[in-house]
Design a protein around this motif. Structure first.
Motif, PDB file in Angstrom:
ATOM      1  N   ALA A  30       0.516   5.402  -5.776  1.00 41.11           N
ATOM      2  CA  ALA A  30       1.125   4.076  -5.685  1.00 41.11           C
ATOM      3  C   ALA A  30       1.001   3.480  -4.277  1.00 41.11           C
ATOM      4  O   ALA A  30       1.023   2.253  -4.112  1.00 41.11           O
ATOM      5  N   ASP A  43      -2.041   1.135  -4.012  1.00 43.61           N
ATOM      6  CA  ASP A  43      -2.132  -0.104  -4.812  1.00 43.61           C
ATOM      7  C   ASP A  43      -1.876  -1.334  -3.925  1.00 43.61           C
ATOM      8  O   ASP A  43      -1.157  -1.270  -2.940  1.00 43.61           O
ATOM      9  N   LYS A  48      -8.617   9.684  -3.762  1.00 44.45           N
ATOM     10  CA  LYS A  48      -8.051   8.934  -4.891  1.00 44.45           C
ATOM     11  C   LYS A  48      -8.603   9.402  -6.227  1.00 44.45           C
ATOM     12  O   LYS A  48      -7.849   9.655  -7.179  1.00 44.45           O
TER      13      LYS A  48
END
Length: 354
Positions: A351, A354, A328
């Protein structure tokens, strides 16, 4: 309006020297095979099967192509005729001819309608002509559970000549999820004894089997000798083979120190795809991430060529969220430094976290 050609005239045009006439005939007969009029479908299929079974026919390839493309489902009343006609023409074909694939698809569709027709395999697997054995091998991999009783006969074809063995390997890979305890050891055996196209197919089949079981939450396959077999393939000259090997090493951990060292060495591979897959494999296995992340960051950076960026994105696109999470920070750093499609692709990957 002009006169509509008869069925015999359409069939005759399949062998016309004029390419336009041949295409018109194929289109017309294909439309009839797909017609909503069941009587018209049956009449057309019967006429084509009669032509296929006629000794000396010059349009066997065109007829096989039409039947495999447009004749679904085969009428039960014509199943026996179809099996007889296809099996009559197969011995006259070369084993690697495209017509063998068309014939196998026709046989597959027939056996899907009437699974009992798989009994034709009894003689086909040991037929003296490689084209017949190849077609039989292809059929087995396409009919699912009904073909499982023939697995042992399929395995015997793995040592056949190239065209037959490749067809057998493709079918073994298709059936492997249905009989993993039988298929996986034989696939592993092939890793140790094959090379080139056969080895690539074996590795693809093993990878698909491992991935499918992992996604289904099933227990990993117990293949004690898989690691040394995979390590031996890392010297293969073909990049796709090396790529499949490093992906499998990452999917079937834990790995020995020697295997981890070999994967770190593959970070230097001349193929960007192999190097990227080696980096992802190391991340999957929980190895210290610094080297892998450094490689991927370089491949994704703005100075990298588009094909190199694509290799890294492709490798990262196949990992699960926990593995992606290990990258990440690196991905966020690259997003800040790059632009265009690569940046958007990385944002989509992030995404997922998340």
């Amino acid at each position: 309006m002009g006169r509509v050609p008869t069925m015999d005239e359409w069939k005759a045009r399949l062998s016309a020297r004029d390419g336009v006439a041949r295409e018109e005939a194929q289109e017309a007969l294909g439309d009839l095979l797909c017609s909503g009029d069941e009587a018209s479908r049956e009449e057309t299929a019967r006429a084509l099967l009669q032509e296929l079974g006629r000794p000396g026919t010059k349009v066997a390839g065109s007829v096989l192509f039409l039947l495999q493309r447009s004749w679904w489902p085969p009428q039960a009343s014509l199943v026996a005729d179809a099996l007889q006609a296809v099996m009559a023409v197969l011995p006259g074909l070369e084993a690697d001819a495209p017509e063998v694939e068309h014939a196998a698809l026709v046989l597959t569709n027939v056996c899907r309608v009437e699974p009992s027709r798989l009994s034709f395999l009894e003689g086909a697997f040991t037929h003296p002509r490689a084209s017949v054995r190849s077609a039989a091998a292809r059929v087995v991999g396409r009919v699912g559970h009904a073909a499982l009783p023939w697995m042992a006969r399929l395995l015997a074809l793995l040592d056949d000549e190239e065209s037959v063995a490749i067809a057998a390997l493709e079918s073994l890979g298709s059936l492997a999820p249905l009989a993993p305890e039988l298929a996986a050891p034989r696939l592993l055996e092939q890793v140790r004894k094959t090379d080139g196209a056969r080895l690539y197919l074996v590795l693809v089949s093993l990878r698909s089997l491992v991935e499918e079981r992992r996604q289904a939450g099933q227990a990993p396959l117990a293949l004690a000798d898989l690691e040394p077999a995979l390590l031996s393939t890392l010297e293969e000259p073909e990049p796709p083979i090396r790529m499949e090997a490093v992906c499998l090493l990452g999917l079937t951990g834990p790995r020995s120190p020697d295997a981890l060292a070999a994967l770190r060495e593959q970070l230097k591979d001349e193929s960007p795809s192999v190097a990227a897959c080696a980096a992802v494999a190391l991340l999957r296995l929980g190895a210290p991430p610094a080297e892998a992340l450094f490689l991927l960051k370089g491949q994704l950076g703005p100075a990298a060529a588009p094909d190199v960026q694509g290799a890294a994105l492709s490798a990262l696109g196949e990992v699960d969220a926990p593995t992606l999470f290990r990258a990440k920070g690196m991905l966020e750093s690259v997003v800040r430094d790059t632009t265009g499609p690569t940046r958007e692709a990385l944002r989509e990957l992030l995404a997922q976290l998340d």
